[in-house]
Motif scaffolding. Structure first.
Motif, mmCIF file in Angstrom:
data_model
loop_
_atom_site.group_PDB
_atom_site.id
_atom_site.type_symbol
_atom_site.label_atom_id
_atom_site.label_comp_id
_atom_site.label_asym_id
_atom_site.label_seq_id
_atom_site.Cartn_x
_atom_site.Cartn_y
_atom_site.Cartn_z
ATOM 1 N N PHE A 15 0.851 -1.186 0.000
ATOM 2 C CA PHE A 15 0.000 0.000 0.000
ATOM 3 C C PHE A 15 0.886 1.235 0.000
ATOM 4 C CE2 PHE A 15 -2.363 3.055 2.963
ATOM 5 C CZ PHE A 15 -3.018 3.693 1.910
ATOM 6 N N ILE A 16 0.577 2.204 -0.878
ATOM 7 C CA ILE A 16 1.369 3.422 -0.958
ATOM 8 C C ILE A 16 0.467 4.646 -0.889
ATOM 9 C CG2 ILE A 16 1.404 3.369 -3.507
ATOM 10 C CD1 ILE A 16 4.235 4.680 -3.308
ATOM 11 N N THR A 17 0.872 5.610 -0.065
ATOM 12 C CA THR A 17 0.216 6.918 -0.043
ATOM 13 C C THR A 17 1.090 7.895 -0.814
ATOM 14 O OG1 THR A 17 1.312 7.738 1.958
ATOM 15 C CG2 THR A 17 -0.712 6.441 2.265
ATOM 16 N N GLY A 18 0.483 8.950 -1.335
ATOM 17 C CA GLY A 18 1.265 9.984 -2.010
ATOM 18 C C GLY A 18 1.706 9.626 -3.409
ATOM 19 N N ALA A 19 1.019 8.699 -4.062
ATOM 20 C CA ALA A 19 1.444 8.251 -5.398
ATOM 21 C C ALA A 19 1.404 9.359 -6.439
ATOM 22 C CB ALA A 19 0.569 7.086 -5.851
ATOM 23 N N THR A 20 0.565 10.367 -6.224
ATOM 24 C CA THR A 20 0.505 11.470 -7.185
ATOM 25 C C THR A 20 1.473 12.594 -6.822
ATOM 26 O OG1 THR A 20 -1.301 12.575 -6.001
ATOM 27 C CG2 THR A 20 -1.918 10.964 -7.694
ATOM 28 N N GLY A 21 2.265 12.395 -5.786
ATOM 29 C CA GLY A 21 3.207 13.411 -5.336
ATOM 30 C C GLY A 21 4.598 13.233 -5.916
ATOM 31 N N TYR A 22 5.491 14.076 -5.456
ATOM 32 C CA TYR A 22 6.880 14.130 -5.932
ATOM 33 C C TYR A 22 7.671 12.904 -5.473
ATOM 34 C CZ TYR A 22 11.451 16.616 -6.519
ATOM 35 O OH TYR A 22 12.715 17.027 -6.871
ATOM 36 N N ILE A 23 7.651 12.645 -4.171
ATOM 37 C CA ILE A 23 8.374 11.483 -3.642
ATOM 38 C C ILE A 23 7.613 10.197 -3.965
ATOM 39 C CG2 ILE A 23 9.255 10.334 -1.582
ATOM 40 C CD1 ILE A 23 9.596 13.050 -0.269
ATOM 41 N N LYS B 119 -10.596 4.314 5.645
ATOM 42 C CA LYS B 119 -9.985 3.718 4.455
ATOM 43 C C LYS B 119 -8.493 3.476 4.689
ATOM 44 C CE LYS B 119 -13.132 5.585 0.948
ATOM 45 N NZ LYS B 119 -13.278 6.477 -0.228
ATOM 46 N N LEU B 120 -7.824 4.461 5.287
ATOM 47 C CA LEU B 120 -6.396 4.311 5.577
ATOM 48 C C LEU B 120 -6.145 3.089 6.455
ATOM 49 C CD1 LEU B 120 -4.855 7.809 6.425
ATOM 50 C CD2 LEU B 120 -4.172 6.264 4.589
ATOM 51 N N GLU B 121 -6.936 2.954 7.487
ATOM 52 C CA GLU B 121 -6.774 1.836 8.414
ATOM 53 C C GLU B 121 -6.971 0.506 7.698
ATOM 54 O OE1 GLU B 121 -8.165 1.237 12.909
ATOM 55 O OE2 GLU B 121 -9.828 1.035 11.495
ATOM 56 N N ALA B 122 -8.028 0.412 6.894
ATOM 57 C CA ALA B 122 -8.326 -0.835 6.183
ATOM 58 C C ALA B 122 -7.248 -1.167 5.157
ATOM 59 C CB ALA B 122 -9.693 -0.731 5.500
ATOM 60 N N LEU B 123 -6.769 -0.151 4.446
ATOM 61 C CA LEU B 123 -5.728 -0.386 3.442
ATOM 62 C C LEU B 123 -4.425 -0.839 4.086
ATOM 63 C CD1 LEU B 123 -6.542 2.671 1.165
ATOM 64 C CD2 LEU B 123 -6.645 0.265 0.461
ATOM 65 N N ALA B 124 -4.094 -0.250 5.226
ATOM 66 C CA ALA B 124 -2.887 -0.662 5.951
ATOM 67 C C ALA B 124 -3.051 -2.084 6.483
ATOM 68 C CB ALA B 124 -2.596 0.308 7.095
ATOM 69 N N GLU B 125 -4.246 -2.418 6.961
ATOM 70 C CA GLU B 125 -4.488 -3.763 7.491
ATOM 71 C C GLU B 125 -4.327 -4.823 6.408
ATOM 72 O OE1 GLU B 125 -7.919 -6.322 9.919
ATOM 73 O OE2 GLU B 125 -8.318 -4.231 9.331
ATOM 74 N N ASN B 126 -4.631 -4.450 5.178
ATOM 75 C CA ASN B 126 -4.559 -5.402 4.070
ATOM 76 C C ASN B 126 -3.192 -5.453 3.402
ATOM 77 O OD1 ASN B 126 -7.238 -6.289 4.279
ATOM 78 N ND2 ASN B 126 -7.996 -4.550 3.090
ATOM 79 N N ALA B 127 -2.214 -4.733 3.938
ATOM 80 C CA ALA B 127 -0.894 -4.666 3.303
ATOM 81 C C ALA B 127 0.200 -5.243 4.195
ATOM 82 C CB ALA B 127 -0.559 -3.218 2.966
ATOM 83 N N HIS B 128 1.107 -5.965 3.580
ATOM 84 C CA HIS B 128 2.294 -6.429 4.311
ATOM 85 C C HIS B 128 3.348 -5.329 4.358
ATOM 86 C CE1 HIS B 128 5.453 -8.934 5.878
ATOM 87 N NE2 HIS B 128 6.201 -8.737 4.797
ATOM 88 N N VAL B 129 3.353 -4.478 3.312
ATOM 89 C CA VAL B 129 4.309 -3.372 3.241
ATOM 90 C C VAL B 129 3.542 -2.075 2.979
ATOM 91 C CG1 VAL B 129 6.347 -2.431 2.095
ATOM 92 C CG2 VAL B 129 6.060 -4.921 2.265
ATOM 93 N N VAL B 130 3.836 -1.044 3.760
ATOM 94 C CA VAL B 130 3.229 0.271 3.550
ATOM 95 C C VAL B 130 4.342 1.285 3.300
ATOM 96 C CG1 VAL B 130 1.880 2.149 4.551
ATOM 97 C CG2 VAL B 130 1.218 -0.230 4.987
ATOM 98 N N PHE B 131 4.227 1.999 2.183
ATOM 99 C CA PHE B 131 5.078 3.150 1.908
ATOM 100 C C PHE B 131 4.231 4.395 2.158
ATOM 101 C CE2 PHE B 131 7.128 -0.090 -0.682
ATOM 102 C CZ PHE B 131 8.478 0.214 -0.612
ATOM 103 N N HIS B 132 4.520 5.114 3.230
ATOM 104 C CA HIS B 132 3.757 6.317 3.546
ATOM 105 C C HIS B 132 4.597 7.522 3.148
ATOM 106 C CE1 HIS B 132 0.989 9.064 5.237
ATOM 107 N NE2 HIS B 132 1.494 9.156 6.451
#
Length: 348
Positions: free
Chosen positions: A9-17, A67-80
């Protein structure tokens, strides 16, 4: 025989980093084994990610805590990679990881994005500090006060590791520079521009002369956007290959730097670009007034941020194989193209 894919799961996909990190995940040698989900607010960009890049997309923002909580729960790896200072969002992600650990017995991985703003002082451009932080010096890192910039969220991330329901790692980029390149940027999905240097560029264009906080003597590290994205992947690969020897928690600080500059050097490079482009007659930066700091940066405090010291060495990242290629000289060379890009934006 089918192999289970790694849910990421990744947050910030539309951002610079985040866009730069996702770009590398999509081109990773093991990309076929990844099941990547991104949280995206913009409908048009979400559709491009789904149709062109085959990334799973959930529509929403960091304010959608369920949504954030559920997405994190469903991921083994989170890139925040989105908003280092959003404490409710960080708590929602950690809550999801805690639930995953409790339900599945999995030890999920969190790679969180902070920044070397953590190390700033109130120099206001008047001096260079002699204090230099190493990300291998845990006692030095523990001594940073809880009131430091980004620290409230960083401490939450570290506490999750201490409690044992997640392996947490924090990347601290410094002054990130250069216009990001790649298919996600070409497609208009991700933002190709940084924040710090463009702030100074936009102020210089408005006042038609480069500006500097105080005398510009304070020092900061710098890192190219492609190098910092490589740090995320180097860390990710190290976690996968060598989980027991890859630092996490209090030993999971990873500074992103490959050189150091004074704020004067940046402002002078902006001044040189303005003269070359016929916008200014004098390349020498002049000190921002208090009124200008408020006008161009939103507040005096935010303006003085560009006069603070933040000195560090990325020893831990290099120890796990990170090899940044771009130097401070490259950073200074990147400024004129950035100025030209902002002029184009203003004219569009």
């Amino acid at each position: 025989m089918s192999v289970d894919k790694t849910p990421i799961f990744i947050t910030g996909a539309t951002g610079y980093i985040g866009g730069s990190v996702l770009e590398r995940l999509l081109k990773h040698p093991s990309a076929s084994t990844f099941d990547i989900t991104a949280l995206v607010r913009n409908e048009e960009k979400a559709k491009i990610l789904e149709s062109k890049f085959l990334v799973k997309v959930v529509r929403g923002s960091l304010q959608d805590l369920d949504k954030l909580e559920a997405l994190a729960e469903n991921a083994h790896v989170v890139f925040h990679t989105a908003d280092a200072d959003d404490e409710p969002a960080a708590k929602a992600i950690l809550s999801g990881l805690r639930k995953r650990h409790a339900t599945l017995g999995d030890l999920p991985i969190l790679i969180h994005t902070s920044g070397t703003g953590l190390l700033t002082d109130d120099a206001r451009g008047m001096y260079a500090t002699e204090t230099i932080y190493s990300d291998l010096n845990v006692e030095q890192l523990k001594a940073i006060p809880p009131t430091a910039f980004h620290r409230n969220v960083d401490l939450l991330i570290i506490e999750a590791d201490t409690q044992g329901y997640a392996r947490t790692h924090i990347i601290f980029p410094s002054t990130i520079y250069a216009i990001a390149e790649g298919s996600l940027f070409d497609a208009g999905v991700s933002n190709p521009h940084s924040i710090q240097i463009p702030y100074l560029i936009k102020a210089a264009l408005a006042r038609k002369q480069a500006g500097v906080v105080g005398k510009g003597k304070a020092l900061w590290p710098d890192v190219h956007i492609h190098d910092v994205a490589d740090l995320y992947i180097t860390l990710f690969d190290s976690i996968v290959s060598n989980p027991d020897t890859t630092g996490h928690g209090w030993e999971g600080f990873y500074f992103g730097e490959n050189g150091e500059h004074s704020w004067y050097q940046i402002s002078r490079a902006i001044g040189d670009a303005l003269v070359a482009l016929g916008i200014s007659k004098d390349p020498e930066p002049t000190s921002f007034t208090t009124e200008e700091l408020i006008k161009y940066f939103g507040s005096e405090w935010m303006g003085n941020y560009s006069g603070s010291n933040s000195r560090c060495r990325a020893d831990r990242g290099r120890a796990i194989g990170w090899k940044p290629k771009f130097t401070t000289e490259d950073m200074l060379k990147s400024i004129k193209p950035e100025v030209e890009a902002w002029i184009k934006k203003q004219q569009a």
